[in-house]
Write a protein that holds these residues in place. Structure first.
Motif, short mmCIF file in Angstrom:
data_model
loop_
_atom_site.label_atom_id
_atom_site.label_comp_id
_atom_site.label_asym_id
_atom_site.label_seq_id
_atom_site.Cartn_x
_atom_site.Cartn_y
_atom_site.Cartn_z
N CYS A 62 0.84 -1.19 0.00
CA CYS A 62 0.00 0.00 0.00
C CYS A 62 0.88 1.24 0.00
N CYS B 250 -4.36 -0.40 -0.16
CA CYS B 250 -4.97 -1.50 0.58
C CYS B 250 -6.47 -1.23 0.75
N CYS C 174 -7.32 1.80 2.97
CA CYS C 174 -7.04 3.11 2.38
C CYS C 174 -7.95 3.42 1.19
ZN LIG Z 1 -3.17 1.33 3.11
#
Ligand SMILES: [Zn+2]
Ligand SMILES: [Zn+2]
Length: 147
Positions: free
Chosen positions: A102, A142, A145
């Protein structure tokens, strides 16, 4: 007397046997990688190992510990980030792994896939290439997020 007391490592018996051989310095490095669950560069690791007295370990010691953990299959090195992370996945020593990195929060997830492994093996075989390590790094966001 027990050979090893309670420990924070939540791996299986095999992981336990592997970590039992760790020196305190190597174990401290592995504990940080396991706890952080993200890729950590050597210099950040040195900072995190700083004692209460403010003393840092020598960089060479930290590099050796990281190399040892990678050799033992307890950690992986992420080439794209020049950083390390604990191996949280139970997989074979030469099984291909994919890292989902991420770019927002820095979290890295490790995944294995049977079809992916089979594809990579056929790619290597087609080129008569003897693969030593097969690591795929996938950058993006991810689930947390992206939400
Ligand atoms: Zn993330
Ligand atoms: Zn792994």
């Amino acid at each position: 007397m027990s050979k090893h007391g309670p420990h924070s490592h939540d791996g299986d018996a095999d992981g336990c046997a592997r970590t039992a051989r760790l020196t305190p310095g190597r174990r401290a490095v592995l504990d940080i990688l396991t706890r952080e669950a993200r890729a950590i560069g050597a210099y950040e690791m040195i900072d995190m190992l700083k004692g209460a007295d403010g003393r840092r370990p020598a960089p060479i010691q930290v590099y050796r510990a990281l190399d040892f953990l990678v050799d033992q299959g307890l950690a992986h090195r992420l080439a794209s980030r020049n950083a390390y992370m604990a191996c949280g996945h139970k997989h074979g020593a030469r099984e291909p792994v994919a890292f989902l990195i991420c770019e927002t929060c820095g979290r890295v997830e490790e995944a294995t896939s049977g079809p992916l492994a089979a594809d990579l093996k056929s790619v290597a075989a087609a080129h008569k290439f003897d693969a030593r390590a097969e690591i795929i790094e996938i950058a993006g966001r991810c689930a947390a997020c992206a939400a």
